[in-house]
Design a protein around this motif. Structure first.
Motif, PDB file in Angstrom:
ATOM      1  N   ARG A   1       0.862  -1.173   0.000  1.00 53.69           N
ATOM      2  CA  ARG A   1       0.000   0.000   0.000  1.00 53.69           C
ATOM      3  C   ARG A   1       0.897   1.221   0.000  1.00 53.69           C
ATOM      4  O   ARG A   1       1.976   1.197   0.585  1.00 53.69           O
ATOM      5  CB  ARG A   1      -0.853  -0.028   1.261  1.00 53.69           C
ATOM      6  CG  ARG A   1      -1.664   1.204   1.533  1.00 53.69           C
ATOM      7  CD  ARG A   1      -2.451   0.985   2.805  1.00 53.69           C
ATOM      8  NE  ARG A   1      -3.042   2.214   3.295  1.00 53.69           N
ATOM      9  CZ  ARG A   1      -3.584   2.338   4.508  1.00 53.69           C
ATOM     10  NH1 ARG A   1      -3.585   1.309   5.336  1.00 53.69           N
ATOM     11  NH2 ARG A   1      -4.112   3.477   4.885  1.00 53.69           N
TER      12      ARG A   1
ATOM     13  N   ASP B   1      -3.373   4.031  -1.722  1.00 56.51           N
ATOM     14  CA  ASP B   1      -3.899   2.918  -2.513  1.00 56.51           C
ATOM     15  C   ASP B   1      -2.774   1.916  -2.784  1.00 56.51           C
ATOM     16  O   ASP B   1      -1.632   2.141  -2.364  1.00 56.51           O
ATOM     17  CB  ASP B   1      -4.443   3.459  -3.842  1.00 56.51           C
ATOM     18  CG  ASP B   1      -5.595   2.598  -4.362  1.00 56.51           C
ATOM     19  OD1 ASP B   1      -5.633   1.396  -4.039  1.00 56.51           O
ATOM     20  OD2 ASP B   1      -6.440   3.136  -5.096  1.00 56.51           O
TER      21      ASP B   1
ATOM     22  N   GLU C   1      -2.037   1.173  -8.461  1.00 54.24           N
ATOM     23  CA  GLU C   1      -3.081   2.167  -8.688  1.00 54.24           C
ATOM     24  C   GLU C   1      -2.499   3.573  -8.577  1.00 54.24           C
ATOM     25  O   GLU C   1      -2.801   4.446  -9.382  1.00 54.24           O
ATOM     26  CB  GLU C   1      -4.219   1.987  -7.672  1.00 54.24           C
ATOM     27  CG  GLU C   1      -4.929   0.646  -7.770  1.00 54.24           C
ATOM     28  CD  GLU C   1      -5.485   0.392  -9.173  1.00 54.24           C
ATOM     29  OE1 GLU C   1      -6.097   1.317  -9.751  1.00 54.24           O
ATOM     30  OE2 GLU C   1      -5.277  -0.735  -9.685  1.00 54.24           O
TER      31      GLU C   1
END
Lengths: 283, 266, 297
Positions: A213, A226, A230
């Motif tokens: 993350r 995110d 992404e």
């Protein structure tokens, strides 16, 4: 749940003419066992942010919860928090001070008021976690190589047996060998010990490889939070913040722009290679 | 917190005093200090007040900023005033229990207070209007004659200037090491004096090591840039007297003459 | 003969105990021979302890050979009467930006070198102006170095060297402590000085992206030169580089991996543009003919 940050604000020089937001309404929750990357250009607030997570800095407003408890509550044990949320500063070897490696690593657990046997057991365990065997114990920390010194310093924090390990650019100034050694050890701690890791780094390539993350800070605010794949899709916005995506991301997007049919979320060399080979075979 | 410490607190505005050669200001400060010890009458102190007020006005530094430096000597001021006030013999004015204030005591205490305050204000004018660099340059040049008797004037001023450059860096570093050790459970606040002193070891050792490393690096960098002491060196910003310095020297000497005159006549 | 030349160079770090007896000898450079041409941009790669920084300090006469000889522009570095000429000819920029700035104001720091050389005042000002301009730091000339970013400090350090009018600049891992933007700034500055002013550059680094544009790349390992050639030659030997524990830029690595899997690509691809020019035809596209709505700047 592990660490929760709520409406965190930090203002430098509050009440003076020079007051300036270092953190502005930051919110997130980091669960147990996550590997979180934290990026942002110099001065984006990421170093200020991590110092809030173990109570070294106090927020101007907002709250930090560790395992559901507000760390700003009256009578909260900050020393205990600091042993649970280990923080490895940038260039941590500058904090070494003892005559030998082993005593230096003992410093943290000794401060926790543990018995001698427990202190030494922890120091031994921590040193083995960073891959330094007994031959190093009696050596002066100042005569080791840069990478080794840094591993001693990280062991000094690990000996407190933290549940969360925060590292501020742990590979800065190291050569590729030292860098890989450190990152491999960190990733091992995450995989094998289930430790929650928060890694501050400038290297997008490292982030793509290790982090599950990614939190991106800019001007004291959280702008992305995110999966790395992404986040890197927003490479143009990242560039505007003085950041970049991994080189591979650019290659992939340029290929797509010219009409090649490959996915847009590839960030590592291996992923890109496989995708390009597959696309070429198909075409 | 540590970052708030500033040394040689220069106040950056453009004023006639700022533009003076540092040597002129050094001499002026010296003259002013001497005059304070020469003066021993109301008239002498009045003259000093007028001179100081005039110079402060010329510096364009807000008066509130000027007097900030006085806070540091407040305790010293109180002690010396009360000593003089209560312990001087002479014509008794007021008597309260064992405390006795005499006319002479009041007079010396007042003069003492004024002298101390003016001393600080006078040197503050110097530090507020002169950059640390100008100050070291001025000292190097003014004390140049000491070089003839073997005092390493250039080296001392080079050391001062390097210290000025590295103090903020080391202050920041202290802050960082302190935090790093706190993250390892170190406690710098609680405990008795001995425990506190012991707690400083994990802070001081890394700090010294870092300072030595920086010193070695810096020495190498200076050597690489052909530094080999003061001889044969030229200056990028050599000190040169302007006509305003001549006027200032005139004023300073005139002031000194007036003060001595007042002391002799009265 | 080139501007920097080393012949049979050996350097030992000798550690002595309190009684001045030799305790330990560490050979940092082991029989090194090199000849660097004037005006070249030469990068020296190697991991820590490979001897690359020790070599950098030989060029400036900070360290002197244990055996063998180093010549800077025909001057033997062991000749102590020429040491200041040597240091003036080959200027040096170090790794830690804080520990090499002496002045309390940017412009005064840049003037430090010329002051030491005894350059007249007017000439110092001229050199300071030009040097600050050359590294793009004129706007910061009155600032305190403590207020600058790491990359800006390194550019000030480079200006400080330029003001001594050197023929050659040696940079010993100048970017190791900088963030990516600072790194780019410093490398761009050095490349410009090399191209525009014809300054010979010797860049010591372990960041491979920084050497892609060099004229020549030297790889050191264990005190010896193990690879020497153009970036293209060096980067086509990916496996060998990895064996010296060095990194390959991702673009080069991707090209290498694709080629290994049978894709028809040339050796030693260095930049994204090169990769695109060679890869796109295989997709049936031409470089520059964009089809999608996306744009890459």
């Amino acid at each position: 749940m592990s660490i929760k940050v709520e409406h965190l604000n930090h203002i430098y020089g509050e009440g003076t003419a020079f007051s300036q937001y270092a953190l502005k309404d930051v919110n997130f929750t980091i669960e147990d066992g996550e590997f979180v990357g934290l990026i942002g250009h110099t001065g984006s607030g990421k170093s200020t942010l991590i110092q809030h997570l173990n109570g070294l800095l106090r927020a101007s407003s907002g709250a930090v919860y560790y395992n559901g408890e507000n760390i700003y509550a009256d009578g909260y044990d900050m020393k205990k928090l600091r042993s649970k949320v280990g923080l490895v500063f940038q260039y941590p070897e500058y904090q070494l001070f003892e005559v030998d490696v082993f005593s230096d690593v003992c410093f943290g657990p000794r401060n926790l008021g543990l018995e001698k046997e427990e202190v030494e057991a922890r120091a031994r365990e921590a040193l083995s976690l960073v891959g330094l065997d007994e031959s190093f114990y009696a050596q002066s920390p100042f005569e080791l190589s840069g990478g080794q010194k840094r591993r001693v310093a990280i062991a000094g924090v690990l000996a407190m047996e933290p549940e969360v390990l925060i590292l501020d650019e742990p590979t800065a100034g190291l050569d590729p060998r030292g860098r890989d050694e450190i990152l491999d050890k960190i990733s091992q701690l995450h995989r094998e010990k289930g430790m929650t890791i928060i890694l501050v780094s400038h290297s997008m390539e490292d982030m793509a490889r290790y982090a599950g993350r990614l939190i991106v800070m800019n001007h004291g605010e959280k702008v992305f939070d995110d999966a790395p794949k992404e986040v890197f899709k927003h490479y143009k916005e990242l560039e505007k913040m003085g950041l970049a995506a991994p080189q591979i991301t650019y290659v992939v997007h340029e290929l797509r722009e010219h009409g090649a049919e490959i996915a847009d979320d590839l960030t590592t060399v291996a992923e890109a290679r496989d995708a390009i080979l597959a696309a070429l075979r198909k075409g | 917190m540590l970052r708030d410490i500033t040394l040689g607190q220069y106040y950056p505005v453009d004023s006639p005093v700022h533009r003076l050669d540092p040597r002129t200001k050094l001499f002026g400060t010296m003259v002013f200090i001497i005059s304070l010890f020469v003066a021993d009458s109301i008239w002498g102190y009045l003259a000093a007040t007028v001179a100081l007020g005039l110079v402060i006005r010329l510096t364009k530094v807000p008066f509130s900023f000027m007097v900030r430096g006085l806070r540091g000597i407040l305790v010293l001021l109180l002690i010396s005033v009360s000593f003089n006030l209560f312990l001087t013999d002479g014509q008794v004015l007021v008597q309260l229990w064992i405390f006795r204030i005499t006319w002479e005591g009041l007079r010396t205490a007042a003069f003492m207070a004024v002298r101390l305050i003016y001393l600080v204000l006078g040197s503050t004018v110097m530090t507020l209007t002169t950059t640390p660099n100008e100050l070291t340059d001025g000292l190097e040049k003014s004390l140049g004659f000491l070089g003839k008797v073997g005092v390493p004037v250039h080296e001392i001023s080079m050391m001062m200037s390097i210290a000025l450059r590295f103090i903020p860096i080391l202050v920041e570093e202290t802050d960082k090491i302190m935090k790093a050790q706190m993250a390892r459970g170190a406690d710098f606040e609680s405990g008795n004096l001995i425990q506190k002193a012991k707690a400083m070891v994990p802070l001081l050792v890394p700090l010294f090591i870092s300072a030595f490393r920086r010193a070695t690096d810096l020495a190498m960098a200076m050597e690489a840039r052909c530094y080999r002491g003061g001889s044969g060196r030229t200056k990028m910003k050599p000190l040169r007297y302007q006509s305003r310095d001549r006027i200032a020297y005139g004023a300073e000497l005139l002031y000194l003459a007036v003060m001595i005159g007042l002391a002799v006549v009265l | 003969m080139g501007i920097i030349k080393a012949s049979r160079l050996i350097f030992d770090y000798i550690r002595r105990d309190e009684e001045d007896r030799i305790e330990e000898v560490n050979r940092a450079i082991d029989d090194m021979n090199v000849d660097i041409k004037k005006g070249d941009f030469v990068a020296i790669l190697g991991h820590n302890g490979s001897g690359k920084s020790t070599f950098a300090k030989q060029v400036n006469g900070i360290l002197l050979p244990t055996e063998g000889t180093v010549w800077i522009s025909d001057m033997d570095t062991s000749d102590s009467s020429r040491i200041w000429d040597i240091r003036k000819t080959a200027g040096m920029v170090f790794q830690n930006p804080d520990n090499q700035i002496i002045g309390n104001i940017v412009e005064e720091d840049v003037g430090f070198g010329p002051e030491n050389l005894g350059v007249p005042t007017e000439e110092i000002w001229k050199r300071v102006d030009e040097s600050l301009e050359a590294v793009g730091m004129t706007a910061y000339r009155m600032k305190s170095p403590n207020k600058l970013s790491g990359g800006q400090k390194q550019r000030v350090a480079i200006a400080g060297v330029m003001a001594m009018r050197p023929q050659c600049i040696v940079l010993d891992e100048p970017t190791a402590m900088l963030d990516p933007n600072g790194r780019k700034d410093v490398i761009r500055t050095v490349r410009e000085l090399n191209k525009r002013e014809g300054i010979t550059v010797l860049l010591i680094t372990h960041y491979m992206e920084e050497v892609v544009h060099a004229d020549r790349v030297i790889v050191m390992d264990d005190g010896r030169i193990v690879m020497d050639g153009t970036p293209r030659e060096i980067f086509s030997r990916v496996e060998e580089l990895k064996s010296y524990r060095l990194d390959v830029p991702q673009v080069t690595e991707l090209a290498y991996e694709l080629k290994k899997a049978g894709v028809d690509l040339p050796d030693g691809i260095l930049t994204r543009r090169e990769l695109m020019e060679n890869l796109l035809p295989l997709f049936g596209c031409r470089y520059g003919e964009r089809k999608g709505g996306e744009h890459v700047d």
